[in-house]
Design a protein around this motif. Structure first.
Motif, PDB file in Angstrom:
ATOM      1  N   ILE A  86     -29.354   2.519 -34.157  1.00 50.76           N
ATOM      2  CA  ILE A  86     -27.866   2.232 -34.439  1.00 50.76           C
ATOM      3  C   ILE A  86     -28.057   1.082 -35.395  1.00 50.76           C
ATOM      4  O   ILE A  86     -27.030   0.411 -35.711  1.00 50.76           O
ATOM      5  CB  ILE A  86     -27.135   1.804 -33.350  1.00 50.76           C
ATOM      6  N   TRP A  87     -29.202   0.735 -36.164  1.00 53.38           N
ATOM      7  CA  TRP A  87     -29.407  -0.719 -36.807  1.00 53.38           C
ATOM      8  C   TRP A  87     -29.185  -0.120 -38.226  1.00 53.38           C
ATOM      9  O   TRP A  87     -29.375   0.858 -38.856  1.00 53.38           O
ATOM     10  CB  TRP A  87     -30.770  -1.165 -36.662  1.00 53.38           C
ATOM     11  N   THR A  88     -28.340  -1.157 -38.940  1.00 53.82           N
ATOM     12  CA  THR A  88     -28.278  -1.116 -40.208  1.00 53.82           C
ATOM     13  C   THR A  88     -28.424  -2.607 -40.964  1.00 53.82           C
ATOM     14  O   THR A  88     -27.811  -3.630 -40.086  1.00 53.82           O
ATOM     15  CB  THR A  88     -26.722  -0.520 -40.775  1.00 53.82           C
ATOM     16  N   ASP A  89     -29.092  -2.711 -42.129  1.00 51.44           N
ATOM     17  CA  ASP A  89     -29.389  -3.975 -42.772  1.00 51.44           C
ATOM     18  C   ASP A  89     -28.114  -4.919 -42.806  1.00 51.44           C
ATOM     19  O   ASP A  89     -28.135  -5.941 -42.839  1.00 51.44           O
ATOM     20  CB  ASP A  89     -30.303  -3.844 -43.964  1.00 51.44           C
ATOM     21  N   SER A  90     -26.998  -3.989 -42.856  1.00 53.16           N
ATOM     22  CA  SER A  90     -25.665  -4.973 -43.467  1.00 53.16           C
ATOM     23  C   SER A  90     -25.183  -5.655 -42.195  1.00 53.16           C
ATOM     24  O   SER A  90     -24.347  -6.478 -42.344  1.00 53.16           O
ATOM     25  CB  SER A  90     -24.618  -3.819 -43.748  1.00 53.16           C
ATOM     26  N   PHE A  91     -25.629  -5.507 -40.926  1.00 53.82           N
ATOM     27  CA  PHE A  91     -25.404  -6.376 -39.818  1.00 53.82           C
ATOM     28  C   PHE A  91     -25.996  -7.560 -39.745  1.00 53.82           C
ATOM     29  O   PHE A  91     -25.313  -8.571 -39.219  1.00 53.82           O
ATOM     30  CB  PHE A  91     -26.008  -5.446 -38.498  1.00 53.82           C
ATOM     31  N   ASN A  92     -27.119  -7.727 -40.667  1.00 53.73           N
ATOM     32  CA  ASN A  92     -27.883  -8.940 -40.525  1.00 53.73           C
ATOM     33  C   ASN A  92     -27.051 -10.292 -40.737  1.00 53.73           C
ATOM     34  O   ASN A  92     -27.198 -11.190 -39.831  1.00 53.73           O
ATOM     35  CB  ASN A  92     -28.860  -8.915 -41.614  1.00 53.73           C
ATOM     36  N   SER A  93     -26.409 -10.208 -41.710  1.00 49.30           N
ATOM     37  CA  SER A  93     -25.570 -11.582 -41.977  1.00 49.30           C
ATOM     38  C   SER A  93     -24.460 -11.992 -40.984  1.00 49.30           C
ATOM     39  O   SER A  93     -24.147 -13.192 -40.705  1.00 49.30           O
ATOM     40  CB  SER A  93     -25.082 -11.415 -43.582  1.00 49.30           C
ATOM     41  N   ARG A  94     -23.848 -11.043 -40.015  1.00 46.38           N
ATOM     42  CA  ARG A  94     -23.042 -11.360 -39.273  1.00 46.38           C
ATOM     43  C   ARG A  94     -23.603 -11.448 -37.649  1.00 46.38           C
ATOM     44  O   ARG A  94     -22.608 -11.931 -36.721  1.00 46.38           O
ATOM     45  CB  ARG A  94     -22.135 -10.524 -39.195  1.00 46.38           C
ATOM     46  N   ILE A  95     -24.884 -11.596 -37.485  1.00 40.03           N
ATOM     47  CA  ILE A  95     -25.555 -11.798 -36.059  1.00 40.03           C
ATOM     48  C   ILE A  95     -26.115 -13.352 -36.149  1.00 40.03           C
ATOM     49  O   ILE A  95     -27.086 -13.704 -37.048  1.00 40.03           O
ATOM     50  CB  ILE A  95     -26.502 -10.663 -35.823  1.00 40.03           C
ATOM     51  N   PHE A  96     -25.589 -14.056 -35.193  1.00 39.86           N
ATOM     52  CA  PHE A  96     -26.227 -15.322 -34.784  1.00 39.86           C
ATOM     53  C   PHE A  96     -26.833 -15.300 -33.494  1.00 39.86           C
ATOM     54  O   PHE A  96     -25.864 -15.425 -32.469  1.00 39.86           O
ATOM     55  CB  PHE A  96     -24.946 -16.262 -35.194  1.00 39.86           C
ATOM     56  N   PRO A  97     -28.288 -15.421 -33.525  1.00 37.47           N
ATOM     57  CA  PRO A  97     -28.802 -15.576 -32.163  1.00 37.47           C
ATOM     58  C   PRO A  97     -28.440 -16.984 -31.615  1.00 37.47           C
ATOM     59  O   PRO A  97     -28.668 -18.000 -32.423  1.00 37.47           O
ATOM     60  CB  PRO A  97     -30.209 -15.279 -32.311  1.00 37.47           C
ATOM     61  N   ILE A  98     -28.211 -16.975 -30.236  1.00 40.33           N
ATOM     62  CA  ILE A  98     -28.249 -18.182 -29.429  1.00 40.33           C
ATOM     63  C   ILE A  98     -29.241 -18.212 -28.619  1.00 40.33           C
ATOM     64  O   ILE A  98     -29.150 -17.517 -27.442  1.00 40.33           O
ATOM     65  CB  ILE A  98     -26.694 -18.613 -28.842  1.00 40.33           C
ATOM     66  N   ILE A  99     -30.268 -18.984 -28.824  1.00 38.46           N
ATOM     67  CA  ILE A  99     -31.427 -19.000 -27.872  1.00 38.46           C
ATOM     68  C   ILE A  99     -31.259 -19.496 -26.530  1.00 38.46           C
ATOM     69  O   ILE A  99     -30.804 -20.801 -26.472  1.00 38.46           O
ATOM     70  CB  ILE A  99     -32.645 -19.250 -28.473  1.00 38.46           C
ATOM     71  N   GLY A 100     -31.125 -18.894 -25.534  1.00 33.69           N
ATOM     72  CA  GLY A 100     -30.553 -19.386 -24.170  1.00 33.69           C
ATOM     73  C   GLY A 100     -30.907 -18.541 -22.946  1.00 33.69           C
ATOM     74  O   GLY A 100     -31.280 -17.289 -23.092  1.00 33.69           O
ATOM     75  N   ASP A 101     -30.514 -18.966 -21.923  1.00 31.48           N
ATOM     76  CA  ASP A 101     -30.905 -18.086 -20.643  1.00 31.48           C
ATOM     77  C   ASP A 101     -29.684 -18.271 -19.623  1.00 31.48           C
ATOM     78  O   ASP A 101     -29.274 -19.246 -19.367  1.00 31.48           O
ATOM     79  CB  ASP A 101     -31.929 -18.787 -19.933  1.00 31.48           C
ATOM     80  N   LEU A 102     -28.944 -17.167 -19.358  1.00 32.57           N
ATOM     81  CA  LEU A 102     -27.926 -17.165 -18.461  1.00 32.57           C
ATOM     82  C   LEU A 102     -28.076 -17.891 -16.988  1.00 32.57           C
ATOM     83  O   LEU A 102     -27.214 -18.552 -16.678  1.00 32.57           O
ATOM     84  CB  LEU A 102     -27.588 -15.877 -18.124  1.00 32.57           C
ATOM     85  N   ALA A 103     -29.416 -17.841 -16.799  1.00 28.77           N
ATOM     86  CA  ALA A 103     -29.582 -18.592 -15.483  1.00 28.77           C
ATOM     87  C   ALA A 103     -29.838 -19.831 -15.518  1.00 28.77           C
ATOM     88  O   ALA A 103     -30.061 -20.673 -14.434  1.00 28.77           O
ATOM     89  CB  ALA A 103     -31.251 -17.843 -14.667  1.00 28.77           C
TER      90      ALA A 103
END
Ligand SMILES: NC(=O)c1ccc[n+]([C@@H]2O[C@H](COP(=O)([O-])OP(=O)(O)OC[C@H]3O[C@@H](n4cnc5c(N)ncnc54)[C@H](OP(=O)(O)O)[C@@H]3O)[C@@H](O)[C@H]2O)c1
Length: 400
Positions: A86-103
Motif C-alpha cells: 500500500i505504499w506510494t512515493d507520493s506519500f513521502n512528503s506528508r509523513i513526519f516521523p516523531i521518534i518516541g515511545d508510548l511507554a
C-alpha cells in the motif's frame, strides 16, 4: 503468578488523570484537519489508517514511531506499508516521523518537542498498543495505560485536539458478561468488573477509563472497539501471525484433525475496520460516541471448516477432548515446536476463542456505516480464499 498479580490489582484505582490536564470546552475543531498525529502506524491497523489518512485528507501525518532517527523511522514506515502493498512515493512528503515511545513520559520527547508537537497537530488517532495475551497488566501498563495518559496530555496542551481512540470489544469480556447471556447495548460503558481477566484487556479497560475521565473534563473524543482483526479482505495480507484463530487452523492442518465445536467464526477484515474508523471520524458529527465493530454475519465453524477442506486439506472431525489430547501428544513429540505449545496454552485458557461471548448490539453503527458507504465483507468463500491463498503463498499454511 500472572493471576496472582491480576487478583491484587485495583483497576479502578489505576485510572488516574493528572489534574493539571484540562481542555477548552468550546475548542475550535479544525475541519478539515491540517496535521494529524497517529500512533501505531507500524502495526496492522495502523498501516491502513496511515494510508487512508493520506488518501482521504490533505493533512500532514505525524507518526509516533520507535526508531533511531527520523530518517530510519521514515524508512521503517515505508518498508512497512510496502509489505502490505500500500505504499506510494507520493506519500513521502506528508509523513513526519516523531521518534518516541508510548511507554515513556511525554513519549520520551523533550518538553519543547512535546510542546511544539501539541501546537502543530489538530487531530489525534491513538491506535498504538502492546498486544499480548500472556503478559500481565503490569507489563502492559506503561504502553497501554500511561501511553494513553500522555496522548490525553498532548490533546490538552496549548489547544484542545480531538482524540479517536482504538480500544477493543474485549473490554466487555468479563466473567459476568460471558456467563449470563449478556447483551451489550450500543451505548453501554464497560463497567469495572473483577472478572475481567488478562493483562491486555485490563490495560485497555483502564485506558478507556482515562479517555472517559478526559471527556468529563471536556476532551472531544470517540472510542472504536473492534473484535479480532483479520487480514485485508482482498489481498489477505496480515502480519498478525499470533492470531489465535489462524493458529488453530494451522494446528488442525498439523494434526490432520479438527475439533467438533459449537461456535460461530467472526472475522473482521482490517480494511473494513480502517474504513469504519476513518469515515466515522472524519464526518461532521458530535464527539463522545463509542462504536463497537464486529462482523454482523458470523459463520458456523462447521461451514467454515467445510470451505477450508475444499482447499484440499483432509481433516478428520473429532471431539474437542480428543483433539486436545492429540495436540498435547504432538507438542510432547516436538517440544521445539513453540507454535503448537502456544496453541495448546491458548486452547486451555478459559477466555480463548471458544469461550462464550456476550451478544453485542450494533444496529445503529451498522446503519451509520452503510449511510457512509462502508459495508462489512461477508464471511464467505471469497473472503476465506483471500486468507488461505495468502497464508499458503507465504508458507504459513503448508500446501495440502
Ligand atoms: N489486532 C486485533 O485483533 C485487535 C482487536 C481489537 C482491537 N485492537 C486494537 O487495535 C489497535 C491496533 O492493533 P494492531 O493489531 O494493528 O496492533 P499491532 O499490529 O500489534 O501494532 C501495534 C502498534 O503499536 C506500536 N507500539 C507498541 N508499543 C509501542 C510503544 N511503546 N511506543 C510506540 N509504539 C508502540 C507498535 O510499534 P512497533 O512496531 O514499534 O512495535 C505498532 O505500530 C490496538 O490499539 C489494539 O488494541 C486490535
Amino acid at each position: 503468578m500472572s493471576n496472582l498479580i491480576s487478583e491484587e490489582l485495583d483497576l479502578e484505582a489505576e485510572a488516574v488523570l493528572d489534574p493539571s490536564i484540562q481542555f477548552e470546552r468550546d475548542a475550535a475543531n479544525t475541519r478539515p484537519p491540517k496535521a494529524i498525529f497517529l500512533t501505531g502506524a507500524t502495526g496492522l491497523l495502523g498501516a491502513y489508517l496511515l494510508q487512508s489518512l493520506l488518501q482521504q485528507t490533505n493533512a500532514d501525518i505525524y507518526c509516533l514511531i520507535r526508531s533511531d532517527s527520523p530518517d530510519s523511522g521514515k524508512q521503517r514506515l515505508q518498508r512497512h506499508l510496502k509489505s502490505y502493498s500500500i505504499w506510494t512515493d507520493s506519500f513521502n512528503s506528508r509523513i513526519f516521523p516523531i521518534i518516541g515511545d508510548l511507554a515513556k513520559p511525554l513519549f520520551g520527547l523533550s518538553t519543547q518537542e512535546f510542546d511544539q508537537l501539541s501546537q502543530t497537530i489538530d487531530l489525534i488517532y491513538h491506535n498504538g498498543a502492546q498486544i499480548s495475551f500472556i503478559r500481565p497488566y503490569k507489563a502492559l501498563k506503561a504502553t497501554n495505560v500511561l501511553g494513553t495518559h500522555e496522548i490525553i496530555r498532548l490533546a490538552g496542551l496549548n489547544k484542545t485536539k480531538p482524540v479517536h481512540f482504538i480500544s477493543t470489544l474485549a473490554v466487555f469480556f468479563n466473567q459476568s458478561s460471558t456467563t449470563a447471556n449478556a447483551l451489550i447495548s450500543e451505548t453501554e460503558i464497560p463497567k469495572y468488573d473483577a472478572g475481567l481477566k488478562g493483562g491486555y484487556k485490563q490495560s485497555k479497560w483502564v485506558a478507556e477509563e482515562l479517555i472517559r475521565l478526559a471527556q468529563e473534563r471536556g476532551l472531544p473524543a470517540c472510542i472504536y472497539r473492534p473484535v479480532r482483526i483479520s487480514g485485508h479482505s482482498q489481498t489477505g495480507i496480515t502480519q498478525n501471525f499470533d492470531d489465535f484463530f489462524f493458529r488453530l487452523l494451522k494446528g488442525c492442518i498439523h494434526l490432520k484433525q479438527f475439533p467438533r465445536l459449537d461456535i460461530a467464526i467472526t472475522l473482521l477484515p482490517v480494511d473494513y475496520v480502517c474504513e469504519a474508523v476513518i469515515q466515522l471520524s472524519l464526518r461532521k458529527a458530535p464527539f463522545g460516541r463509542a462504536f463497537n465493530l464486529l462482523n454482523p454475519t458470523p459463520m458456523p465453524w462447521k461451514s467454515f471448516i467445510k470451505i477450508f477442506m475444499s482447499w484440499g486439506y483432509e481433516l478428520q472431525e473429532v471431539n474437542l477432548d480428543d483433539w486436545m489430547c492429540s495436540l498435547q501428544e504432538y507438542s510432547r513429540k516436538y517440544p521445539q515446536d513453540q507454535f503448537l505449545k502456544l496453541l495448546y496454552f491458548f486452547m486451555r485458557k478459559p477466555s480463548n476463542l471458544l469461550a462464550k461471548k456476550p451478544k453485542v448490539e450494533t444496529t445503529q453503527t451498522l446503519q451509520e456505516l452503510e449511510a457512509l458507504g462502508v459495508f462489512c465483507p461477508e464471511i464467505n468463500e471469497k473472503l476465506l480464499s483471500s486468507y488461505i491463498s495468502y497464508f499458503q503463498a507465504i508458507d504459513y499454511f503448508p500446501h495440502p
